[in-house]
Design an enzyme around this catalytic site. Structure first.
Site, short mmCIF file in Angstrom:
data_model
loop_
_atom_site.label_atom_id
_atom_site.label_comp_id
_atom_site.label_asym_id
_atom_site.label_seq_id
_atom_site.Cartn_x
_atom_site.Cartn_y
_atom_site.Cartn_z
N HIS A 29 0.84 -1.21 0.00
CA HIS A 29 0.00 0.00 0.00
C HIS A 29 0.87 1.26 0.00
CE1 HIS A 29 -3.71 2.29 1.19
NE2 HIS A 29 -2.80 3.08 1.73
N GLU A 30 1.86 1.30 0.89
CA GLU A 30 2.72 2.48 0.99
C GLU A 30 3.61 2.62 -0.24
OE1 GLU A 30 2.07 4.63 3.17
OE2 GLU A 30 0.65 3.29 4.17
N HIS A 33 1.66 4.35 -2.88
CA HIS A 33 1.62 5.80 -2.64
C HIS A 33 2.90 6.46 -3.15
CE1 HIS A 33 -2.10 6.53 -0.55
NE2 HIS A 33 -1.85 5.64 0.40
N GLU A 57 -5.81 6.96 -2.28
CA GLU A 57 -6.21 5.75 -1.57
C GLU A 57 -6.70 4.68 -2.53
OE1 GLU A 57 -5.86 4.96 1.71
OE2 GLU A 57 -4.67 6.80 1.71
N HIS A 158 -9.94 12.22 12.36
CA HIS A 158 -10.27 13.11 11.25
C HIS A 158 -11.29 14.18 11.66
CE1 HIS A 158 -8.52 9.57 9.39
NE2 HIS A 158 -8.30 10.28 8.31
#
Length: 323
Positions: A29-30, A33, A57, A158
């Site tokens: 995932h990272e 990015h 995302e 958030h």
């Protein structure tokens, strides 16, 4: 992420990991990015971002969808048990993914619904409004009575940091749409949840780079043709609208975010659940005076809330203005 030894091209992830499936997925995932950052690095500063807040995302999660699946884990030697019934394995896998992805959608949707209601209607009854939405969209009630002296929404980072959350809802829908397009580009057929698009995409990259021989010997480093194949969506950054990127991604078929790919991904599980639940009197959740009294004392009869997975996603999408 930082360039070691003064190099502007090298990148590394600083991450504490263990040998677990979750950390394997998190690392991919990272890395996705970071690849996104590198792809639009040459854009003007204003455009060094995703096409909209959901895209980063969506791209990262589309990568992890392929990492998760059994076919990919078998190919890389991380899952070698072939004695189990393939259908049962498939249903267990889809149920796990549904608990992570589908069950998350109502929460991802309601956080900003609550924030927007505060902006529009003020701060009165903020906590009771939070739990009203939790019940409506998630079927969740507090474990003990809550009052306006509590501020339960503040437990979500958030909320207290004033960050938009609808991007996670849209990103979850978009990741399946992107994933399906990657699978089609890789020539995949069959069930969407069984697609391991990165093996086939890697093979296409090798071919684009002029590589021959065994696939595991392929080196696509610095190949411009191979880079173009992967960067078509990421490289423009925010210099193009999300609608333009989606039109490119879907080869002109649509310019809108659509939940259809998500529905197709979980279609085998939906069919299985229909059989398992055909004798159930209620699919959904019910509330009564005592439940509601935990956060918003009021007079009235109990209500029953029922949503199917498909209708829930589609009904939520109509509230979202996609630009």
């Amino acid at each position: 992420m930082s360039p070691p030894n003064g190099s502007s091209n090298a990148r590394k992830i600083k991450q504490c990991t263990e040998v677990t499936m979750q950390d394997l997925v998190s690392t991919h995932h990272e890395m996705a990015h970071i690849q996104y950052y590198l792809q639009y690095a040459e854009q003007p500063q204003l455009f060094r971002d995703g096409a909209n807040p959901a895209f980063h995302e969506a791209v990262a999660n589309a990568v992890t969808l392929s990492v998760y699946n059994i076919q990919h884990l078998q190919r890389v030697g991380l899952y070698n048990n072939r004695t189990h019934d393939p259908y049962q394995v498939s249903m267990n896998f889809l149920m796990t993914m549904a608990l992570e992805k589908v069950a998350y959608l109502p929460f991802a949707f309601m956080v900003d619904q609550w924030r927007w209601s505060v902006f529009e209607d003020g701060v009165q009854n903020m906590n009771s409004r939070w739990w009203q939405m939790k019940l409506r969209f998630q079927g969740v009630i507090p474990p003990m009575q809550r009052t306006e002296a509590d501020f339960d929404p503040g437990s979500k980072y958030h909320v207290i940091s004033d960050q938009e959350y609808i991007k996670y809802f849209l990103g979850t829908v978009l990741e399946f749409q992107l994933y399906e397009q990657l699978c089609q580009a890789a020539g995949q057929a069959g069930h969407l949840h069984e697609c391991d698009c990165w093996v086939q995409l890697f093979e296409q990259l090798c071919q684009a780079a002029g590589q021959a021989g065994h696939l595991h010997e392929c080196d696509v480093y610095r190949s411009r043709d191979a880079g173009r194949l992967l960067s078509e969506i990421m490289q423009p950054g925010a210099s193009k609208t999300a609608s333009e990127i989606i039109r490119t991604m879907t080869r002109g078929r649509t310019n809108r975010i659509s939940p259809e790919s998500l529905v197709r991904y979980f279609r085998p599980l939906e069919l299985w659940l229909r059989v398992q639940n055909r004798d159930e009197p209620l699919i959904g959740w019910s509330s009564n005076y005592q439940d509601i009294g935990l956060f918003a004392p009021q007079r009235g009869h109990g209500t029953t809330v029922t949503y199917s997975m498909v209708l829930l996603v589609l009904s939520m999408m109509q509230f979202v203005l996609f630009l």
